[in-house]
Write an enzyme that holds these catalytic residues in place. Sequence first.
Site, PDB file in Angstrom:
ATOM      1  N   GLU A 200       0.863  -1.232   0.025  1.00  0.00           N
ATOM      2  CA  GLU A 200       0.093   0.275   0.049  1.00  0.00           C
ATOM      3  C   GLU A 200       0.811   1.241  -0.126  1.00  0.00           C
ATOM      4  O   GLU A 200       0.844   2.126   0.868  1.00  0.00           O
ATOM      5  CB  GLU A 200      -1.033  -0.020   1.142  1.00  0.00           C
ATOM      6  CG  GLU A 200      -2.036  -1.209   1.040  1.00  0.00           C
ATOM      7  CD  GLU A 200      -3.026  -1.116   2.328  1.00  0.00           C
ATOM      8  OE1 GLU A 200      -2.949  -0.548   3.251  1.00  0.00           O
ATOM      9  OE2 GLU A 200      -4.053  -1.960   2.084  1.00  0.00           O
ATOM     10  N   GLU A 320      -5.799  -7.674  -1.719  1.00  0.00           N
ATOM     11  CA  GLU A 320      -6.462  -7.596  -0.444  1.00  0.00           C
ATOM     12  C   GLU A 320      -7.853  -6.908  -0.829  1.00  0.00           C
ATOM     13  O   GLU A 320      -7.855  -5.867  -1.485  1.00  0.00           O
ATOM     14  CB  GLU A 320      -6.030  -6.493   0.598  1.00  0.00           C
ATOM     15  CG  GLU A 320      -4.714  -6.693   1.337  1.00  0.00           C
ATOM     16  CD  GLU A 320      -4.052  -6.009   2.191  1.00  0.00           C
ATOM     17  OE1 GLU A 320      -4.962  -5.208   2.666  1.00  0.00           O
ATOM     18  OE2 GLU A 320      -2.861  -6.016   2.593  1.00  0.00           O
TER      19      GLU A 320
END
Length: 505
Positions: A200, A320
Amino acid sequence: MFRLRSLRRALCAAAALLLPLSAGLAGATGAAHAADAPGAGYWHTSGRQILDAAGRPVRIAGINWFGFETANYVVHGLWSRDYRSMIDQMRSLGYNTVRLPYSDDLFKTTTVPNGIDFSNGKNADLQGLNSLQVMDRIVAYAGQDGLKVILDRHRPDSGGQSALWYTSSVPESTWIADLKALAARYAANPAVIGIDLHNEPHDPACWGCGDVSVDWRLAAQRAGNAVLSVNPDLLVFVEGVQTYDGVSGWWGGNLMGVGRYPVQLSVPNRVVYSAHDYATSVAQQSWFSDPAFPANMPGVWDSYWGYIFKQDIAPVWVGEFGTTLASAVDQKWLAALVDYLRPTSAYGADSFQWTFWSWNPNSGDTGGILKDDWVTVDTVKDGYLASVKAPLFPGTGGGGGGGGTTASCAASYAVSSDWGSGFNAAVTVTNTGTTAIGSWRVSWTWSGSQQVTNMWNASYTQSGGTVTAVNAAHNGSVPAGGSVSFGFGGAPGGGAVPGVTCTAA
């Protein structure tokens, strides 16, 4: 757009193509079947697909099991269960890949894993190991069980997320050195299919801006080439950023820049782009309040990352995605996303790749596939994923440090009562090997329409007439020559006693 994933991270203290093999199948016959099954060997990309060593398309349909990136320095849940029983349960539910987040703290000599229960034989072979050695055991057993592994550099240290791939205490040189160390560590193990370079990236990280201090695309090229210099067989998973050309989205979920600025590595056919996508239980986004929701979502996903797959640029892996499912909005979001990922029955492996967040119930803003007891499956959440689950992969039958390859078991099935509309049965599992086993899995196929109605002392899945039962937390460990039992109720009654297979580790 700002999101609250860092809060969750800080609060967290983790029809198949290959049926379970009976204890009697081994040696050259088992090796031949494994070699014939899709997924064998090292993987590479071709256009939007991932191919195995024989050039057959494969689909990652997996689960995130976190904990190595936290101050426990090991996957979570080992305070409740043996690691092998959890991996067996993942497989029994139809997940074929596990993503393992970690932090660079694992490479420090002072790091000691904690939160592991060794009572009653649980996790016995993990005693005295450091975190990397525990990872070795998990990787080896996952490979033995037929699960592929993606290693995820989740954080620079256990303290929390970082916007960039480096911090003042963990410079880029350390990040790359540790990536290379892991790549080399598993160079001889095809169960490890790749490394997710950094989790991320977000503002001020950019894509294609040319500033080497913040340009994530350039950093991914440097790190990816370093990984491939020591292990050219790995896939390199590259997440997006938060903002591109003034448009913001989820952390790691914005891959709009790939079309103009693709990641270019020294070894061809190794890049897989990775997006993350979440529901309102994580944070609010503008598209959730669009009057057209959820019909607007395919267009949103197309613009952020789906175009890469649809234009045949490269494979796309949704590394995810998750939700508590507490709201109707989140339920509609998950149903829409699963449909967008393309049902396996219609598209096979010509589909988006994915790993759901998470296996762990202790993910604060999503929960997990397991409920809080670390055993019971959230069947509603797991059920949403049924259409995108994919064929399992061949197991290795053993490997460096994994559960013992000499383990074996047998199972017997007996009907204790049958009243026509239903019946009760008991299954006894016996360790037929010379060493203790830490977990077992039993499978059978009914010829009729029987369905399990409830089961005790084991967990189960059923697909058509095929039932797979996996040990409970308290009865996975069986000494040589010892036996344990589980029972179940079924309906309707009648039907011949099926043949039963048992797999042990």
